[in-house]
Write a protein that holds these residues in place. Structure first.
Motif, PDB file in Angstrom:
ATOM      1  N   GLU A 159       0.832  -1.208   0.000  1.00 21.78           N
ATOM      2  CA  GLU A 159       0.000   0.000   0.000  1.00 21.78           C
ATOM      3  C   GLU A 159       0.863   1.253   0.000  1.00 21.78           C
ATOM      4  N   ARG A 160       1.969   1.195   0.724  1.00 21.29           N
ATOM      5  CA  ARG A 160       2.864   2.353   0.772  1.00 21.29           C
ATOM      6  C   ARG A 160       4.060   2.186  -0.161  1.00 21.29           C
ATOM      7  N   ASP A 161       4.048   1.102  -0.921  1.00 20.63           N
ATOM      8  CA  ASP A 161       5.099   0.842  -1.895  1.00 20.63           C
ATOM      9  C   ASP A 161       6.470   0.842  -1.224  1.00 20.63           C
ATOM     10  N   GLU A 162       6.590   0.041  -0.153  1.00 21.89           N
ATOM     11  CA  GLU A 162       7.838  -0.056   0.590  1.00 21.89           C
ATOM     12  C   GLU A 162       8.318  -1.497   0.600  1.00 21.89           C
ATOM     13  N   LEU A 163       9.605  -1.687   0.320  1.00 23.80           N
ATOM     14  CA  LEU A 163      10.188  -3.024   0.286  1.00 23.80           C
ATOM     15  C   LEU A 163      11.539  -2.994   0.995  1.00 23.80           C
ATOM     16  N   ALA A 164      11.732  -3.948   1.893  1.00 21.52           N
ATOM     17  CA  ALA A 164      12.996  -4.047   2.624  1.00 21.52           C
ATOM     18  C   ALA A 164      13.471  -5.491   2.654  1.00 21.52           C
ATOM     19  N   LEU A 165      14.780  -5.659   2.770  1.00 22.62           N
ATOM     20  CA  LEU A 165      15.395  -6.973   2.965  1.00 22.62           C
ATOM     21  C   LEU A 165      16.164  -6.959   4.276  1.00 22.62           C
ATOM     22  N   VAL A 166      16.083  -8.056   5.014  1.00 25.12           N
ATOM     23  CA  VAL A 166      16.964  -8.277   6.152  1.00 25.12           C
ATOM     24  C   VAL A 166      17.976  -9.335   5.725  1.00 25.12           C
ATOM     25  N   ASP A 167      19.229  -8.911   5.520  1.00 21.20           N
ATOM     26  CA  ASP A 167      20.331  -9.721   5.010  1.00 21.20           C
ATOM     27  C   ASP A 167      20.125 -10.072   3.534  1.00 21.20           C
ATOM     28  N   THR A 168      21.251 -10.372   2.852  1.00 21.17           N
ATOM     29  CA  THR A 168      21.191 -10.505   1.397  1.00 21.17           C
ATOM     30  C   THR A 168      21.849 -11.758   0.830  1.00 21.17           C
ATOM     31  N   GLY A 169      22.697 -12.447   1.598  1.00 23.97           N
ATOM     32  CA  GLY A 169      23.372 -13.616   1.060  1.00 23.97           C
ATOM     33  C   GLY A 169      24.707 -13.286   0.418  1.00 23.97           C
ATOM     34  N   ILE A 170      25.375 -14.333  -0.044  1.00 28.32           N
ATOM     35  CA  ILE A 170      26.728 -14.254  -0.595  1.00 28.32           C
ATOM     36  C   ILE A 170      26.693 -13.716  -2.029  1.00 28.32           C
ATOM     37  N   ALA A 171      27.738 -12.985  -2.407  1.00 21.08           N
ATOM     38  CA  ALA A 171      27.798 -12.394  -3.743  1.00 21.08           C
ATOM     39  C   ALA A 171      28.416 -13.358  -4.748  1.00 21.08           C
ATOM     40  N   THR A 172      27.723 -14.461  -5.012  1.00 19.96           N
ATOM     41  CA  THR A 172      28.126 -15.379  -6.068  1.00 19.96           C
ATOM     42  C   THR A 172      27.001 -15.429  -7.101  1.00 19.96           C
ATOM     43  N   PRO A 173      27.299 -15.812  -8.352  1.00 24.04           N
ATOM     44  CA  PRO A 173      26.256 -15.821  -9.375  1.00 24.04           C
ATOM     45  C   PRO A 173      25.042 -16.680  -9.011  1.00 24.04           C
ATOM     46  N   ASP A 174      25.261 -17.853  -8.410  1.00 22.16           N
ATOM     47  CA  ASP A 174      24.119 -18.708  -8.109  1.00 22.16           C
ATOM     48  C   ASP A 174      23.266 -18.147  -6.982  1.00 22.16           C
ATOM     49  N   ILE A 175      23.886 -17.561  -5.963  1.00 20.88           N
ATOM     50  CA  ILE A 175      23.119 -16.977  -4.863  1.00 20.88           C
ATOM     51  C   ILE A 175      22.406 -15.719  -5.336  1.00 20.88           C
ATOM     52  N   ARG A 176      23.086 -14.907  -6.138  1.00 19.77           N
ATOM     53  CA  ARG A 176      22.445 -13.723  -6.710  1.00 19.77           C
ATOM     54  C   ARG A 176      21.182 -14.116  -7.483  1.00 19.77           C
ATOM     55  N   GLU A 177      21.278 -15.197  -8.267  1.00 18.19           N
ATOM     56  CA  GLU A 177      20.127 -15.646  -9.045  1.00 18.19           C
ATOM     57  C   GLU A 177      19.019 -16.166  -8.131  1.00 18.19           C
ATOM     58  N   GLN A 178      19.388 -16.888  -7.073  1.00 16.30           N
ATOM     59  CA  GLN A 178      18.372 -17.372  -6.128  1.00 16.30           C
ATOM     60  C   GLN A 178      17.614 -16.207  -5.500  1.00 16.30           C
ATOM     61  N   LEU A 179      18.331 -15.166  -5.105  1.00 19.27           N
ATOM     62  CA  LEU A 179      17.662 -14.013  -4.508  1.00 19.27           C
ATOM     63  C   LEU A 179      16.819 -13.273  -5.538  1.00 19.27           C
ATOM     64  N   ARG A 180      17.346 -13.123  -6.749  1.00 20.46           N
ATOM     65  CA  ARG A 180      16.586 -12.445  -7.810  1.00 20.46           C
ATOM     66  C   ARG A 180      15.283 -13.172  -8.094  1.00 20.46           C
ATOM     67  N   VAL A 181      15.368 -14.506  -8.240  1.00 19.98           N
ATOM     68  CA  VAL A 181      14.171 -15.301  -8.521  1.00 19.98           C
ATOM     69  C   VAL A 181      13.205 -15.237  -7.343  1.00 19.98           C
ATOM     70  N   GLY A 182      13.730 -15.306  -6.124  1.00 23.76           N
ATOM     71  CA  GLY A 182      12.863 -15.229  -4.956  1.00 23.76           C
ATOM     72  C   GLY A 182      12.080 -13.930  -4.906  1.00 23.76           C
ATOM     73  N   LEU A 183      12.734 -12.830  -5.222  1.00 27.01           N
ATOM     74  CA  LEU A 183      12.031 -11.549  -5.264  1.00 27.01           C
ATOM     75  C   LEU A 183      11.053 -11.493  -6.437  1.00 27.01           C
ATOM     76  N   GLU A 184      11.468 -12.019  -7.588  1.00 25.97           N
ATOM     77  CA  GLU A 184      10.599 -12.003  -8.767  1.00 25.97           C
ATOM     78  C   GLU A 184       9.312 -12.783  -8.520  1.00 25.97           C
ATOM     79  N   GLU A 185       9.421 -13.903  -7.798  1.00 28.92           N
ATOM     80  CA  GLU A 185       8.228 -14.691  -7.478  1.00 28.92           C
ATOM     81  C   GLU A 185       7.250 -13.913  -6.602  1.00 28.92           C
ATOM     82  N   ARG A 186       7.751 -12.908  -5.911  1.00 30.39           N
ATOM     83  CA  ARG A 186       6.907 -12.075  -5.057  1.00 30.39           C
ATOM     84  C   ARG A 186       6.523 -10.766  -5.744  1.00 30.39           C
ATOM     85  N   GLY A 187       6.941 -10.632  -6.999  1.00 25.13           N
ATOM     86  CA  GLY A 187       6.576  -9.453  -7.773  1.00 25.13           C
ATOM     87  C   GLY A 187       7.548  -8.297  -7.679  1.00 25.13           C
TER      88      GLY A 187
END
Length: 333
Positions: free
Chosen positions: A24-52
């Motif tokens: 409703e207020r168009d606010e999005l936050a993350l608590v922690d982000t994971g390791i900066a490797t290509p596979d983890i980056r993709e896992q986080l990207r897909v996880g966020l994409e699944e939530r829009g």
């Protein structure tokens, strides 16, 4: 609580990145982000994409501490979204990748490796590990520091900062809403016990600080907490007390090592406790031994001379030391 599970084969098992969103207020936050490797980056990207969502939608990033498996992707996400990155002031220079702060940590680590008696071959292996680890650290981020008691309004929630040092100097929990739940990072883990002493060599009196943090968590009596690794902890007080008892038993085992084998440095004690060590454990093992030896020395249970720890002459056998140990670990905060 909405969490994205991320891979992690090196440190304490799979990571959690928590998603806080107020559409409703168009606010999005993350608590922690994971390791900066290509596979983890993709896992986080897909996880966020699944939530829009996408990286560019993130308004705020709250980091429990600076370790790469929690903060590795913060800089990249900030670059994509201009997100505000919050972390305790003690860990802020490490998240910013401040060159002077990092150099100071490396010098301090080398001094400890000398003091602990770590052999040259193991030191070379550890150096190779850290050189390889540069690839998973990710980009530095511009940080907004926080301290104990600070309240953050992110993702439609209000988080209160609870400083819980030990595993790292700036490790913090974040109480959620009415204080019955919290994000606890590595302050409390459901399976492993977080390393103290080697995981952040900047921490003075690491075991003492961590025991205080555990008692603070236990006294709060949360209904549930959300750790940085693996599944939620449904009885946080019981788990905190289990880890307190674990450290009492570890100190007891260390006294047993000194009683049986005589005076020893931290590396020798860690060999008796943990056996052969590889990779990051080359610093975690003697670091953990040191944390206990250091604590017992400050409490008068042991004596130290040039990195070697021994039972005091006045102690008549291990039973008296065990009695001292019970006194040390039964103290209230």
């Amino acid at each position: 609580m909405d969490r994205i599970t991320l891979g992690n084969d090196e440190f304490e098992g799979r990571n959690n990145a928590y998603v806080l969103a107020d559409d409703e207020r168009d606010e999005l936050a993350l608590v922690d982000t994971g390791i900066a490797t290509p596979d983890i980056r993709e896992q986080l990207r897909v996880g966020l994409e699944e939530r829009g969502y996408a990286f560019s939608d993130v308004d705020d990033i709250v980091l429990t501490h600076f370790h790469v498996d929690h903060a590795g992707l913060a800089g990249e996400i900030q670059a994509a979204s201009d997100a505000t990155v919050y972390v305790h002031e003690a860990d802020a220079p490490m998240v910013e990748r401040d060159s002077e702060a990092i150099a100071a940590v490396e010098r301090r680590r080398q001094a400890y490796l000398d003091e602990w008696g770590v052999p040259e071959d193991e030191r070379a292996e550890l150096l190779a590990f850290f050189e390889d680890a540069i690839s998973i650290e990710g980009d530095g981020a511009s940080v907004t520091p926080v301290e104990d008691g600070d309240r953050l309004e992110v993702g439609g929630d209000i988080l209160e900062t609870v400083h819980a040092p030990g595993h790292s100097a700036g490790l913090s929990c974040f109480d959620v809403a009415d204080g019955t739940e919290a994000f606890v990072g590595d302050a409390l883990l459901p399976v492993y016990t977080p390393n103290v002493g080697g995981a952040d060599v900047r921490v003075e009196r690491p075991l003492e600080q961590y025991l205080t943090s555990l008692r603070r968590i236990a006294d709060h009596e949360y209904d549930r907490v959300w750790p940085g690794h693996r599944d939620p902890i449904e009885n946080p007080r019981e788990r905190a007390l289990e880890i307190l008892e674990h450290h009492r038993e570890r100190s007891e085992n260390i006294l047993g090592v000194l009683e049986e084998h005589g005076p020893a440095d931290a590396w020798t004690v860690s060999e008796h406790l943990f056996g052969d060590l590889e990779g990051i454990h080359i610093v975690h093992g003697p670091g953990e031994a040191f944390a206990h030896l250091d604590h017992l020395t400050h409490e008068g249970v042991l004596e130290k001379d040039q990195g070697v720890y021994r039972m005091p002459e006045s102690v008549d056998g291990i039973q008296n030391s065990a009695d001292d140990l019970e006194s040390v670990f039964s103290r209230e905060t």
